[in-house]
Structures are given as structure tokens and as C-alpha cells.
Design a protein around this motif. Structure first.
Motif, PDB file in Angstrom:
ATOM      1  N   VAL A  92       0.853  -1.187   0.000  1.00  0.00           N
ATOM      2  CA  VAL A  92       0.000   0.000   0.000  1.00  0.00           C
ATOM      3  C   VAL A  92       0.885   1.232   0.000  1.00  0.00           C
ATOM      4  N   LEU A  93       0.574   2.169  -0.891  1.00  0.00           N
ATOM      5  CA  LEU A  93       1.266   3.452  -0.939  1.00  0.00           C
ATOM      6  C   LEU A  93       0.327   4.519  -0.400  1.00  0.00           C
ATOM      7  N   ARG A  94       0.778   5.271   0.594  1.00  0.00           N
ATOM      8  CA  ARG A  94      -0.021   6.381   1.142  1.00  0.00           C
ATOM      9  C   ARG A  94       0.768   7.661   0.913  1.00  0.00           C
ATOM     10  N   ILE A  95       0.264   8.494   0.004  1.00  0.00           N
ATOM     11  CA  ILE A  95       0.994   9.684  -0.441  1.00  0.00           C
ATOM     12  C   ILE A  95       0.129  10.906  -0.203  1.00  0.00           C
ATOM     13  N   VAL A  96       0.738  11.963   0.309  1.00  0.00           N
ATOM     14  CA  VAL A  96       0.029  13.227   0.517  1.00  0.00           C
ATOM     15  C   VAL A  96       0.892  14.358  -0.034  1.00  0.00           C
ATOM     16  N   THR A 122      -2.985   2.302  -3.877  1.00  0.00           N
ATOM     17  CA  THR A 122      -2.435   3.642  -3.681  1.00  0.00           C
ATOM     18  C   THR A 122      -3.495   4.581  -3.145  1.00  0.00           C
ATOM     19  N   ILE A 123      -3.122   5.351  -2.136  1.00  0.00           N
ATOM     20  CA  ILE A 123      -3.967   6.413  -1.584  1.00  0.00           C
ATOM     21  C   ILE A 123      -3.228   7.727  -1.813  1.00  0.00           C
ATOM     22  N   LEU A 124      -3.841   8.647  -2.552  1.00  0.00           N
ATOM     23  CA  LEU A 124      -3.235   9.951  -2.842  1.00  0.00           C
ATOM     24  C   LEU A 124      -4.152  11.041  -2.318  1.00  0.00           C
ATOM     25  N   ALA A 125      -3.647  11.843  -1.402  1.00  0.00           N
ATOM     26  CA  ALA A 125      -4.407  12.955  -0.830  1.00  0.00           C
ATOM     27  C   ALA A 125      -3.654  14.253  -1.089  1.00  0.00           C
ATOM     28  N   SER A 126      -4.378  15.360  -1.000  1.00  0.00           N
ATOM     29  CA  SER A 126      -3.733  16.659  -1.189  1.00  0.00           C
ATOM     30  C   SER A 126      -4.241  17.651  -0.153  1.00  0.00           C
ATOM     31  N   TYR A 141       0.385   9.027   6.559  1.00  0.00           N
ATOM     32  CA  TYR A 141       0.866   8.780   5.202  1.00  0.00           C
ATOM     33  C   TYR A 141       2.346   8.431   5.254  1.00  0.00           C
ATOM     34  N   ASP A 142       2.806   7.771   4.179  1.00  0.00           N
ATOM     35  CA  ASP A 142       4.196   7.324   4.108  1.00  0.00           C
ATOM     36  C   ASP A 142       5.110   8.357   3.467  1.00  0.00           C
TER      37      ASP A 142
END
Length: 311
Positions: A92-96, A122-126, A141-142
Motif C-alpha cells: 500500500v502506498l499512502r501519499i500526501v 495507492t492512496i493519494l491525498a492533497s 501517510y508514508d
């Protein structure tokens, strides 16, 4: 009770023979016999009756067989999963990120990274730079990408920062007379309407200081939270914009065949530090570490492109 004992026991149950189990397991017959005897001693139950070359399981052995089969199947699943993770096939990729890179640059990079890895989620947040830093500090997040210099968590011991320095660009219409110049100086923008980041953004003060250094009043017409919205004003010839290279790269990726804006280095120089972040007290997974390195490499490529190429 251990893995080798259960493996030997399962094969003896399936084949009904010590010698056949030894052949399948590529072990010697005495070694398999020793594993069975050791298992029987550990659990205190006689599992087999020996009848010549064959072994006949006692009733207790059938119960253990069901349990052993389940245990060995789960161990095999764990093994395959860990092998997939080590091969970057699962995870799992957690990106912000701040908004600009999250619209085009990061989705493209994530798509390239995961294209042949369908089991990676993948989780992408902004959000704002402040929100990004807090999300990394709390280990939600990572990997994080944000502007550096807001002071909220720049020195936090909860975050590992890798700061990469960029310099600002001037965004202007492609057919503007200033587009013919190698760079745009603040004096070229005297009296011109400008689009800049809002006053609480650390780059705002740097832009103002740059105009002050050149002895030119800064004529702010549009003040925005992030760089990306400036392009609408620039395209409609309502203002010039001072933006970071990440946003310029986002514009080019989003408009590969229909670009109305060009970018030129802006002087006096405005430094724009970008930080790549990860939680300081939680090691990244193999997948997250690989993506972090991919993102860091791509970020340096963008810096090199816009520091040495005028478009």
C-alpha cells in the motif's frame, strides 16, 4: 512442534510411507523418521502404527493432519506475500502532497510505478503544506511532498525532510514580448498586474523582497493559495505569474499539445524549497521506500530541467 516436523508429518499422511515422504521432501528416510518421532514426543501422542513398510495413522493423526494442513497453507501464503512485497508486487502506498503536483505529476508517476504491479493499492491525498506536514508527523501517510518554510513542522523530530531547492519562474503568454527574453527581471514587470501566492505563503515574502531589491513596486492583482490557479489569469492576459518549477511541469503535462504559456527564469532569484517527507519513527515499507526514491529522482530531474532549460 515446528515447520519441518509438520511438513514431514503431512507427507507421511499423504503417502502412507516414510520412504516415499523422504523421496518427495528430498530428505533421507532416517531424517523423516526422526522428525515424526520428535513430533510424537513433543505432543505426547503416538501418531502412527508401523506395519511393515507402511505406516497407518491413528485417529489422532487425522485431527492433526487437518490442523497441520491449514497451518502449512497459511505459512505458504505468508511466504508468497512476503516474496511479492520484496519484489515490489504487493503493498500500500499512502501519499500526501500539496495540490499542484497531486493533479498531474504524481498521478503520472504513480501510474508508471504501479502499471505492472496490479496488487499495489495507492492512496493519494492533497492539502496545504501545513496539512501535509501534519499528516506525515502523525504517520497517516508514508510519503509527503510540500513547500518547505512554513515553520509549523519544519524542525519536527517526527518528520524526515529531504529539501530540494528550486528557483522561481515567470509565467507569461506565449506571444508576449517578454517571451523573447532569456529571463524576466522584476524591472521588466514594472507596473504590470501580477498573480502571486497569498500573504501567509513563505514564497510571497520572497517575491516581494525580490521586487524591493529591484526597486520596483509589486502590483498584485490576484492573490491565490497555490500556484496552479494563476495559469487562468496568465492565459487570459490578466496578469503575469511567479510560479515554482513543479507547477510549470504540471502545466506542460496537462497541456502537451495546446500550451498558451511559457516560462522564463525570474530575477532577482526567488528560492523555492520543496521537501520530500517520511515519518521519522516508522520505517517505510519496501514498496513505499521504492516509490520515495522514484519521486526523489523525478524531483531532481525537474529541478535540472528548469534550471538549465528555458521553455
Amino acid at each position: 512442534m515446528n515447520f519441518k516436523q509438520l511438513t514431514a508429518f503431512r507427507e507421511v499422511m499423504l503417502t502412507g510411507s516414510i520412504s516415499e515422504a523422504a523421496r518427495i521432501l528430498h530428505r533421507s528416510q532416517p531424517a523423516v523418521s526422526a522428525q515424526i518421532s520428535s513430533l510424537e514426543n513433543d505432543i505426547g501422542i503416538k501418531l502412527f502404527q508401523r506395519k511393515g513398510a507402511r505406516v497407518v495413522p491413528n485417529p489422532e493423526a487425522h485431527y492433526l493432519f487437518d490442523e497441520a494442513t491449514g497451518i502449512l497453507a497459511r505459512l505458504e501464503t505468508v511466504k508468497r506475500t512476503l516474496e511479492s512485497i520484496s519484489d515490489l508486487d504487493t503493498g500500500v502506498l499512502r501519499i500526501v502532497s500539496i495540490p499542484g503536483p497531486s493533479i498531474f505529476i504524481l498521478p503520472n508517476l504513480i501510474a508508471d510505478f504501479t502499471a505492472k504491479r496490479p496488487s499495489i493499492q495507492t492512496i493519494l491525498a492533497s492539502g496545504s503544506s501545513v496539512r501535509v506536514q501534519r499528516a506525515i508527523a502523525t504517520q497517516e501517510y508514508d510519503v509527503g511532498l510540500a513547500d518547505f518554510g512554513f515553520g509549523i513542522a519544519d524542525e519536527s523530530r517526527l518528520i524526515d525532510h529531504e529539501v530540494i531547492q528550486f528557483t522561481a519562474l515567470c509565467a507569461l503568454p506565449m506571444d508576449d514580448s517578454l517571451a523573447q527574453k532569456e529571463f524576466v527581471h522584476a524591472t521588466d514587470l514594472r507596473g504590470q498586474p501580477m498573480a502571486v501566492t497569498e500573504r501567509n505563503h513563505p514564497i510571497h515574502n520572497q517575491i516581494r523582497a525580490s521586487f524591493d531589491e529591484a526597486g520596483v513596486p509589486l502590483n498584485i492583482r490576484f492573490e491565490v493559495q497555490s500556484f496552479l490557479p494563476m495559469f487562468t489569469f496568465v492565459e487570459r492576459r490578466l496578469a503575469y505569474g511567479i510560479v515554482d518549477p513543479f507547477t510549470a511541469e504540471s502545466y506542460q503535462q496537462s497541456n502537451p499539445d495546446d500550451q498558451c504559456i511559457v516560462f522564463r527564469p525570474f530575477l532577482p532569484k526567488v528560492d523555492i524549497p520543496i521537501t520530500l517527507m517520511s515519518p521519522a519513527h516508522r520505517p517505510l515499507s519496501i514498496v513505499a521506500q521504492a516509490f520515495y526514491e522514484t519521486l526523489a529522482s523525478h524531483t531532481r530531474e525537474i529541478r535540472s530541467k528548469w534550471s538549465g532549460e528555458h521553455i
